[in-house]
Design a protein around this motif. Structure first.
Motif, PDB file in Angstrom:
ATOM      1  N   ILE A 188       0.785  -1.251   0.074  1.00  0.00           N
ATOM      2  CA  ILE A 188      -0.108   0.002  -0.083  1.00  0.00           C
ATOM      3  C   ILE A 188       0.938   1.308  -0.041  1.00  0.00           C
ATOM      4  O   ILE A 188       0.507   2.189  -0.798  1.00  0.00           O
ATOM      5  N   VAL A 189       1.960   1.165   0.540  1.00  0.00           N
ATOM      6  CA  VAL A 189       3.057   2.264   0.342  1.00  0.00           C
ATOM      7  C   VAL A 189       3.322   2.724  -0.959  1.00  0.00           C
ATOM      8  O   VAL A 189       3.306   3.755  -1.256  1.00  0.00           O
ATOM      9  N   LYS A 236       0.201   4.122  -2.715  1.00  0.00           N
ATOM     10  CA  LYS A 236      -0.067   5.363  -2.427  1.00  0.00           C
ATOM     11  C   LYS A 236       0.896   6.620  -3.261  1.00  0.00           C
ATOM     12  O   LYS A 236       0.618   7.342  -3.571  1.00  0.00           O
ATOM     13  N   ALA A 260      -9.326  -1.925   2.704  1.00  0.00           N
ATOM     14  CA  ALA A 260      -9.486  -0.915   3.771  1.00  0.00           C
ATOM     15  C   ALA A 260      -8.791   0.366   3.324  1.00  0.00           C
ATOM     16  O   ALA A 260      -9.242   1.581   3.593  1.00  0.00           O
ATOM     17  N   PHE A 261      -7.737   0.440   2.593  1.00  0.00           N
ATOM     18  CA  PHE A 261      -7.110   1.529   2.043  1.00  0.00           C
ATOM     19  C   PHE A 261      -8.108   2.226   1.293  1.00  0.00           C
ATOM     20  O   PHE A 261      -8.212   3.314   1.423  1.00  0.00           O
ATOM     21  N   LYS A 285     -10.941   3.930   3.251  1.00  0.00           N
ATOM     22  CA  LYS A 285     -10.572   5.128   3.964  1.00  0.00           C
ATOM     23  C   LYS A 285      -9.967   6.208   3.183  1.00  0.00           C
ATOM     24  O   LYS A 285     -10.015   7.494   3.593  1.00  0.00           O
ATOM     25  N   THR A 286      -9.442   6.106   2.180  1.00  0.00           N
ATOM     26  CA  THR A 286      -8.774   7.193   1.279  1.00  0.00           C
ATOM     27  C   THR A 286      -9.864   7.597   0.181  1.00  0.00           C
ATOM     28  O   THR A 286      -9.642   8.441  -0.350  1.00  0.00           O
TER      29      THR A 286
END
Lengths: 86, 139
Positions: free
Chosen positions: A27-28, A31, A58-59, A62-63
């Motif tokens: 996920i980093v 992003k 989830a990512f 939430k984003t």
């Protein structure tokens, strides 16, 4: 469905190979990729971390980015994410 | 760092087993637009001394297994602690606080700390941050 072919329906701007990477790196990396993209552009991620499915869901929740598809074939997960917002 | 959600973590230990969860949560949080405010206190402050992250060991008798653990971390392509800190700094989602009382107790001078430290603060300043945070943890 048709496995990997699913992602061929989308115009993918960038593909990230995160196979062999574990949380939090997929996920980093996503992003970072999203940061350099414009709204509406699509990134495809390949991952093998079994935790990545819940993480990507989830990512995106939430984003506010959109998880268009998630599929799995032979232990490789494919995620198609559309950038939402600036 | 304005509209993001906020996570406040008290980092009480400077050992490898505790620092990894701290920096993994901070970097995952950074990716999800969650700012991580880390308050390094007591033995946690060891991590902020120059070389502290690089040389963090497993605690107690497990110390002898540090090399093996680091090998496994490397094999799993998990970044080193300094690399995770760099990632967070690059995302601009991390704030590092050193506990001022601990600095006195442990006789640590400001120039002994890594430059990534944002502020030296006391408990009240951190509590103010923690009270406004969405996630509060003690690790």
């Amino acid at each position: 469905m048709d496995g990997f072919n699913v992602s061929e329906r989308y115009k993918v701007k960038e593909t990230l190979d995160c196979k062999g990477l574990y949380c939090p790196m997929p996920i980093v990396k996503m992003k970072k990729a999203l940061k350099g993209m414009a709204e509406g552009e699509i990134v495809k991620i390949l991952a093998t971390d079994p935790g990545s499915k819940r993480d990507f869901e989830a990512f995106c929740r939430k984003t506010g980015n959109k998880l268009l598809e998630s599929s799995q074939e032979d232990g490789v997960f494919t995620y198609i994410v559309e950038k939402v917002g600036p | 760092m304005t509209e993001n959600k906020k996570m406040a973590i008290i980092v009480h230990s400077g050992t490898l087993d505790k620092l990894y969860p701290v920096f993994m949560l901070a970097s995952a949080g950074g990716a999800m637009d969650v700012d991580a405010h880390l308050f390094f206190t007591f033995w946690g402050l060891d991590a902020l001394k120059k070389g502290g992250l690089e040389n963090a060991k497993l605690p107690g008798v497990m110390r002898v297994g540090t090399g093996m653990m680091k090998g496994r971390i490397k094999d799993a392509n998990v970044p080193t602690l300094p690399a995770l800190l760099d990632l967070c700094k690059e995302m601009g989602t991390i704030k590092i606080y050193a506990c001022s009382t601990t600095m006195e107790l442990m006789k640590v001078k400001e120039e002994e700390l890594i430059p990534e430290v944002d502020e030296i603060v006391g408990a009240a300043a951190f509590l103010e941050i923690a009270m406004d945070a969405d996630v509060q943890l003690f690790i």
